[in-house]
Write a protein that holds these residues in place. Structure first.
Motif, PDB file in Angstrom:
ATOM      1  N   ILE A 129       0.955  -1.272  -0.084  1.00  9.32           N
ATOM      2  CA  ILE A 129       0.015  -0.086  -0.049  1.00  9.32           C
ATOM      3  C   ILE A 129       0.855   1.310   0.010  1.00  9.32           C
ATOM      4  O   ILE A 129       0.658   2.136  -0.825  1.00  9.32           O
ATOM      5  CB  ILE A 129      -1.013  -0.009   1.146  1.00  9.32           C
ATOM      6  CG1 ILE A 129      -1.937  -1.309   0.966  1.00  9.32           C
ATOM      7  CG2 ILE A 129      -1.595   1.351   1.232  1.00  9.32           C
ATOM      8  CD1 ILE A 129      -2.706  -1.156   2.394  1.00  9.32           C
ATOM      9  N   THR A 130       1.808   1.345   0.995  1.00 11.17           N
ATOM     10  CA  THR A 130       2.696   2.457   1.114  1.00 11.17           C
ATOM     11  C   THR A 130       3.429   2.827  -0.501  1.00 11.17           C
ATOM     12  O   THR A 130       3.385   4.061  -0.909  1.00 11.17           O
ATOM     13  CB  THR A 130       3.792   2.270   2.042  1.00 11.17           C
ATOM     14  OG1 THR A 130       3.037   1.967   3.408  1.00 11.17           O
ATOM     15  CG2 THR A 130       4.716   3.385   1.959  1.00 11.17           C
ATOM     16  N   LYS A 131       3.785   1.718  -1.112  1.00 10.51           N
ATOM     17  CA  LYS A 131       4.683   2.284  -2.238  1.00 10.51           C
ATOM     18  C   LYS A 131       3.719   2.482  -3.474  1.00 10.51           C
ATOM     19  O   LYS A 131       4.032   3.392  -4.126  1.00 10.51           O
ATOM     20  CB  LYS A 131       5.182   0.725  -2.828  1.00 10.51           C
ATOM     21  CG  LYS A 131       6.687   0.296  -1.784  1.00 10.51           C
ATOM     22  CD  LYS A 131       7.687  -0.414  -2.658  1.00 10.51           C
ATOM     23  CE  LYS A 131       9.216  -0.197  -1.970  1.00 10.51           C
ATOM     24  NZ  LYS A 131      10.120  -0.930  -2.879  1.00 10.51           N
ATOM     25  N   HIS A 132       2.472   1.628  -3.422  1.00 13.65           N
ATOM     26  CA  HIS A 132       1.560   2.350  -4.491  1.00 13.65           C
ATOM     27  C   HIS A 132       1.138   3.610  -4.274  1.00 13.65           C
ATOM     28  O   HIS A 132       0.685   4.411  -5.222  1.00 13.65           O
ATOM     29  CB  HIS A 132       0.552   1.125  -4.533  1.00 13.65           C
ATOM     30  CG  HIS A 132       0.710   0.110  -5.244  1.00 13.65           C
ATOM     31  ND1 HIS A 132       1.388  -1.051  -4.886  1.00 13.65           N
ATOM     32  CD2 HIS A 132       0.455  -0.041  -6.746  1.00 13.65           C
ATOM     33  CE1 HIS A 132       1.485  -1.818  -5.844  1.00 13.65           C
ATOM     34  NE2 HIS A 132       0.743  -1.303  -6.881  1.00 13.65           N
ATOM     35  N   VAL A 133       0.684   3.947  -2.963  1.00 14.33           N
ATOM     36  CA  VAL A 133       0.569   5.432  -2.535  1.00 14.33           C
ATOM     37  C   VAL A 133       1.348   6.533  -2.867  1.00 14.33           C
ATOM     38  O   VAL A 133       1.117   7.767  -3.464  1.00 14.33           O
ATOM     39  CB  VAL A 133       0.254   5.593  -1.215  1.00 14.33           C
ATOM     40  CG1 VAL A 133      -0.097   6.802  -0.749  1.00 14.33           C
ATOM     41  CG2 VAL A 133      -1.263   4.700  -0.878  1.00 14.33           C
ATOM     42  N   ASP A 134       2.660   6.376  -2.643  1.00 12.83           N
ATOM     43  CA  ASP A 134       3.842   7.085  -2.935  1.00 12.83           C
ATOM     44  C   ASP A 134       4.048   7.238  -4.422  1.00 12.83           C
ATOM     45  O   ASP A 134       3.972   8.489  -5.071  1.00 12.83           O
ATOM     46  CB  ASP A 134       5.065   6.674  -2.356  1.00 12.83           C
ATOM     47  CG  ASP A 134       5.029   6.725  -0.969  1.00 12.83           C
ATOM     48  OD1 ASP A 134       4.249   7.481  -0.254  1.00 12.83           O
ATOM     49  OD2 ASP A 134       5.871   5.964  -0.031  1.00 12.83           O
ATOM     50  N   ASN A 135       3.841   6.282  -5.204  1.00 13.83           N
ATOM     51  CA  ASN A 135       3.961   6.311  -6.615  1.00 13.83           C
ATOM     52  C   ASN A 135       2.982   6.992  -7.282  1.00 13.83           C
ATOM     53  O   ASN A 135       3.035   7.483  -8.555  1.00 13.83           O
ATOM     54  CB  ASN A 135       4.264   4.905  -7.079  1.00 13.83           C
ATOM     55  CG  ASN A 135       4.600   4.770  -8.584  1.00 13.83           C
ATOM     56  OD1 ASN A 135       5.495   5.261  -8.905  1.00 13.83           O
ATOM     57  ND2 ASN A 135       3.920   4.207  -9.603  1.00 13.83           N
ATOM     58  N   ALA A 136       1.849   6.978  -6.510  1.00 17.07           N
ATOM     59  CA  ALA A 136       0.687   7.771  -7.213  1.00 17.07           C
ATOM     60  C   ALA A 136       0.546   9.108  -6.779  1.00 17.07           C
ATOM     61  O   ALA A 136      -0.472   9.873  -6.967  1.00 17.07           O
ATOM     62  CB  ALA A 136      -0.594   6.910  -7.157  1.00 17.07           C
ATOM     63  N   ASP A 137       1.541   9.483  -6.004  1.00 16.49           N
ATOM     64  CA  ASP A 137       1.494  10.874  -5.481  1.00 16.49           C
ATOM     65  C   ASP A 137       0.324  11.163  -4.519  1.00 16.49           C
ATOM     66  O   ASP A 137      -0.144  12.284  -4.457  1.00 16.49           O
ATOM     67  CB  ASP A 137       1.731  11.799  -6.458  1.00 16.49           C
ATOM     68  CG  ASP A 137       3.191  11.893  -7.125  1.00 16.49           C
ATOM     69  OD1 ASP A 137       4.037  11.567  -6.570  1.00 16.49           O
ATOM     70  OD2 ASP A 137       3.001  12.214  -8.532  1.00 16.49           O
ATOM     71  N   LYS A 138       0.013  10.303  -3.715  1.00 18.22           N
ATOM     72  CA  LYS A 138      -1.117  10.376  -2.829  1.00 18.22           C
ATOM     73  C   LYS A 138      -0.668  10.247  -1.483  1.00 18.22           C
ATOM     74  O   LYS A 138       0.692   9.923  -1.304  1.00 18.22           O
ATOM     75  CB  LYS A 138      -2.207   9.322  -2.895  1.00 18.22           C
ATOM     76  CG  LYS A 138      -2.671   8.926  -4.482  1.00 18.22           C
ATOM     77  CD  LYS A 138      -3.852  10.144  -4.687  1.00 18.22           C
ATOM     78  CE  LYS A 138      -4.365   9.898  -6.011  1.00 18.22           C
ATOM     79  NZ  LYS A 138      -5.129   8.799  -6.112  1.00 18.22           N
ATOM     80  N   VAL A 139      -1.372  10.721  -0.342  1.00 20.56           N
ATOM     81  CA  VAL A 139      -0.997  10.889   0.880  1.00 20.56           C
ATOM     82  C   VAL A 139      -2.145  10.063   1.815  1.00 20.56           C
ATOM     83  O   VAL A 139      -3.242   9.947   1.786  1.00 20.56           O
ATOM     84  CB  VAL A 139      -0.945  12.281   1.317  1.00 20.56           C
ATOM     85  CG1 VAL A 139      -0.553  12.364   2.940  1.00 20.56           C
ATOM     86  CG2 VAL A 139      -0.047  13.020   0.367  1.00 20.56           C
ATOM     87  N   LEU A 140      -1.496   8.997   2.555  1.00 21.46           N
ATOM     88  CA  LEU A 140      -1.926   7.993   3.540  1.00 21.46           C
ATOM     89  C   LEU A 140      -1.067   8.182   4.762  1.00 21.46           C
ATOM     90  O   LEU A 140       0.145   7.945   4.622  1.00 21.46           O
ATOM     91  CB  LEU A 140      -2.489   6.894   3.107  1.00 21.46           C
ATOM     92  CG  LEU A 140      -3.557   6.739   2.429  1.00 21.46           C
ATOM     93  CD1 LEU A 140      -3.699   4.999   2.064  1.00 21.46           C
ATOM     94  CD2 LEU A 140      -4.872   7.097   2.871  1.00 21.46           C
ATOM     95  N   SER A 141      -1.856   8.469   5.979  1.00 23.35           N
ATOM     96  CA  SER A 141      -0.894   8.289   7.267  1.00 23.35           C
ATOM     97  C   SER A 141      -0.384   6.777   7.470  1.00 23.35           C
ATOM     98  O   SER A 141      -0.995   5.914   7.019  1.00 23.35           O
ATOM     99  CB  SER A 141      -1.591   9.047   8.332  1.00 23.35           C
ATOM    100  OG  SER A 141      -2.732   7.965   8.756  1.00 23.35           O
TER     101      SER A 141
END
Length: 439
Positions: free
Chosen positions: A339-351
């Protein structure tokens, strides 16, 4: 001046004899002399003297008592003095021992300091020698790098020349394979799971790895990652048709790894592919046994199970070469990392907390009942766990959809409670047949 009782008695006896001789004939003279001796001449004085004597005796007793106390104190003081003398002697001995110890350690420190000076001098010499060696090593490394680059350039030139002589279709496949293995987006989101480590270990040990599992589990992605990790650039080839194998001259060693994606069909079993690869199994086995190539193969699990009977005699497909991929085998930390890598690659933000909630929600609710989707019985053995059937879309694909769809992303952890329902809405109802299914 006082006299002793004995002295008085002697003197009195002398005087008594004199008086008796001088008073011879005087009646009762003897008794008178005794009376004179025993009775007081002056009773008052005698009483006074007796009182004084008594006082003196009492005073003597008091004085004697004080003298005894003083003597006792003097004796105790003498003992204390003896003890102090002994303590002083002990202290003097200890001081002597300390002085000797200090002198010993000072000498030892002096010896150590001399050794340190010698070692410092030696270290300086070694530093000089090391500097010379590093300089020589640097020169050798530069020469080695130049030699490696020359060899690489030569290899590329030879490979290019060799590829220019390849069958036109293989030239096209080689070009596509190079582009495929250099996918930066794939590397940005890839997580090396336990399954990846097992698959790599199998590949390096046996020379062959077969990745099977439901759609969306990342079989193709893992295969591409293994290609980039275990083969040199330009030395791997991705085949799509059985006839592609016929155009490869294994003896030339142009390719060290062959990758066949969805070997028996992409969505359903393709009998033409199954028959074609079955005919070439023996040649592939020989090349594999001779360590001339490595094989990386992927297949959806239900297609592989259908094709298994026809290729079961082929040692390529033996059990020890197979690595299943299934989302329910992912650990909590692996899911969170994906989840972390996909979120970062999509330029999204999740805590971090939100990512953990998404992972935990999926863990609790990614199963669904057999009756709800009427999954073919043939799949139950692979996917069932404790009477439930696991979600048929792999977790990596679920996360990819989540990160690339703004509406789904805004649902946060709720999306992971019913990911398959959202897939149905996005992709339409699944296509089911009697023996297979598609999403």
């Amino acid at each position: 001046m006082s006299i002793t009782k004995l002295h008085f008695q002697i003197s009195w006896n002398v005087m008594e004899q004199v008086m008796l001789r001088l008073g011879s004939g005087i009646p009762n003279l003897q008794n008178e002399i005794l009376t004179l001796r025993d009775k007081s001449i002056d009773p008052a004085k005698e009483k006074e003297y007796q009182k004084i004597i008594k006082e003196w005796e009492e005073t003597d007793m008091i004085i004697q008592k004080h003298i005894d106390e003083i003597n006792s104190k003097l004796e105790k003081t003498g003992e204390d003095i003896d003890k102090v003398k002994q303590d002083l002697e002990n202290t003097n001995q200890k001081s002597t021992d300390v002085c000797n110890t200090v002198a010993f350690h000072e000498k030892k420190i002096e010896t150590i300091e001399n050794k340190q000076i010698e070692e410092t001098t030696r270290i300086d010499q070694l530093d000089d020698e090391s500097l010379q060696q590093r300089t020589q090593l640097s020169v050798m490394e530069s020469r080695q790098k130049k030699l490696e680059q020359d060899m690489k350039d030569t290899s590329i030139t030879l490979t290019t020349m060799a590829k220019s002589k390849l069958h036109p279709r293989l030239q096209n496949l080689a070009t596509i394979t190079e582009l495929y293995t250099e996918d930066q987006d794939r590397d940005n989101v890839y997580v090396e799971t336990t399954a990846h480590k097992n698959a790599k270990e199998i590949l390096l040990k046996t020379g062959c790895i077969i990745l099977i599992g439901p759609p969306g589990e990342g079989k193709t992605t893992m295969a591409a990652k293994l290609l980039s990790e275990t083969s040199q650039k330009g030395s791997c080839l991705k085949l799509t048709l059985p006839t592609d194998w016929d155009n490869i001259d294994i003896n030339k060693g142009m390719f060290d790894t062959i990758f066949i994606d969805d070997i028996f069909g992409a969505g359903t079993l393709d009998e033409n592919l199954l028959n074609g690869w079955s005919l070439r199994c023996k040649d592939m086995e020989k090349a594999l046994k001779a360590r001339m190539i490595r094989l990386i193969i992927t297949s959806r699990h239900y297609i592989y199970f259908k094709a298994k009977m026809k290729v079961q005699k082929c040692t390529i497909f033996k059990l020890e070469n197979i690595q299943p991929l299934a989302s329910f085998n992912l650990t909590s930390s692996e899911r969170s990392a994906i989840i972390t890598k996909h979120v970062d690659n999509a330029d999204k933000v999740l805590s971090t907390k939100e990512i953990e909630q998404c992972s935990q929600t999926y863990e609790k609710s990614f199963t669904f009942s057999r009756n709800q989707y009427k999954i073919p019985i043939a799949l139950s053995g692979y996917l069932s766990q404790k009477g439930q059937i696991k979600a048929m879309i792999g977790f990596p694909e679920i996360v990819s959809l989540f990160c690339h769809n703004e509406t789904l992303f805004n649902l946060r952890s709720y999306f992971f409670s019913k990911p398959n329902l959202f897939f149905k809405k996005c992709l339409g109802e699944p296509i089911w047949t009697k023996n297979s299914f598609l999403f």
